[in-house]
Design an enzyme around this catalytic site. Structure first.
Site, mmCIF file in Angstrom:
data_model
loop_
_atom_site.group_PDB
_atom_site.id
_atom_site.type_symbol
_atom_site.label_atom_id
_atom_site.label_comp_id
_atom_site.label_asym_id
_atom_site.label_seq_id
_atom_site.Cartn_x
_atom_site.Cartn_y
_atom_site.Cartn_z
ATOM 1 N N ASP A 103 0.838 -1.192 0.000
ATOM 2 C CA ASP A 103 0.000 0.000 0.000
ATOM 3 C C ASP A 103 0.882 1.255 0.000
ATOM 4 O OD1 ASP A 103 -3.047 0.752 0.355
ATOM 5 O OD2 ASP A 103 -1.982 2.003 1.798
ATOM 6 N N HIS A 146 -6.058 -7.324 0.391
ATOM 7 C CA HIS A 146 -5.207 -6.142 0.259
ATOM 8 C C HIS A 146 -4.149 -6.080 1.359
ATOM 9 C CE1 HIS A 146 -3.972 -2.041 -0.519
ATOM 10 N NE2 HIS A 146 -4.301 -1.694 0.705
#
Length: 288
Positions: A114, A270
């Site tokens: 991220d 994620h």
């Protein structure tokens, strides 16, 4: 503001004592475990903190390495400026560059996901002698020359509509295997909406156009990693990620010289560090 230490007591699976440094008048927290000539520098993303790496830190430390995992300013146990204008791409990047230099980290394996990757992947070109490997998970380089995906645009809009974002609820939804106490650990840094200026600000900071702050640096990093990077690279992908999943990572891999075929976790999402023990062990096997 500074989150009271009591909110971090007895976090499940996170026995690591805190370490602090000062940066421009702010107290910054980091985990520092293990010892050895090699260092794993683990950079988290939005809206998490170093707790995200609790499954990977013991694996790396057991391999005979030092593991350092800072909390970005505005996250975790680090101080949290309340003015949203404080949070800029360049300021967070400058903090990371100075952090590496102050701790004199060398023989670094850079572990990113991220925002850890959006910022972290721009670091090695500035100090290539310090970096030896990359471990890249569900991230990107925001170069401003491709449209942002629909998934990210929806996420950015969601954060804008929810200024007091429930981080624990978000993590429980993204990582269904988390216990209630583990999910609650992601709420620990944020006692109220006032403390979440960084959480609110990070999504709009992703460069969308070529002249946005951070875009030019990201393009320079992309070109450098594709041509001048001399270290090793291991990529792991949480396939269920709707924003930075396999299509985005496949494109990123084109810009990472010496990058392995991606290690795919079909069940992973994620926040791939929540499946991190398996990822860390796979990376160590690859490099051995």
């Amino acid at each position: 503001m500074r989150t009271p230490d009591a909110r971090f007591a007895d976090l499940p699976g996170f026995p690591f004592p805190p370490h602090y440094r000062e940066w421009n008048g702010l107290r910054v927290h980091y985990v520092d475990e293990g010892s050895g000539n090699a260092t794993y520098l683990c950079l988290h993303g939005e809206p998490t903190w170093s707790y995200l790496y609790r499954r990977m830190i013991p694996v790396f430390a057991a391999s005979g390495a030092r593991v350092v995992a800072p909390d970005f300013i505005g996250f975790g146990r680090s101080d949290k400026p309340e003015e949203e204008a404080f949070y800029t791409f360049d300021r967070h990047r400058d903090f990371l560059l100075e952090f590496v230099e102050r701790l004199d980290l060398r023989n670094i394996t850079l572990v990113v996901q991220d925002w850890g990757g959006l910022l972290g992947l721009t670091l090695p070109m500035e100090m290539p002698e310090r970096f030896a490997r990359l471990l890249v998970m569900n991230t990107a380089l925001a170069t401003g020359d491709f449209p942002l995906g629909a998934g990210f645009i929806a996420w950015r809009a969601y954060v804008a509509k929810n200024p007091d974002l429930d981080c624990g609820k978000l993590m429980a939804r993204a990582c269904p295997h988390l216990s209630a106490r583990e999910a609650a650990a992601y709420d620990a840094p944020f006692p109220d909406a006032r403390s979440k200026a960084g959480v609110r600000r990070f999504p709009p900071l992703v460069p969308e156009h070529r002249d946005d702050p951070g875009a030019a640096i990201s393009r320079r990093a992309r070109d450098w990693l594709a041509s001048a990077w001399r270290g090793e690279c291991f990529m792991a992908v949480g396939v269920k990620d709707p924003v930075l999943g396999l299509p985005v990572m496949t494109e990123l891999r084109k810009s990472l010289k010496n990058c392995s075929d991606p290690f795919l976790l079909p069940q992973g999402g994620h926040f791939l560090q929540e499946w991190g023990e398996e990822v860390a062990q796979a990376a160590l096997r690859h490099w051995s």
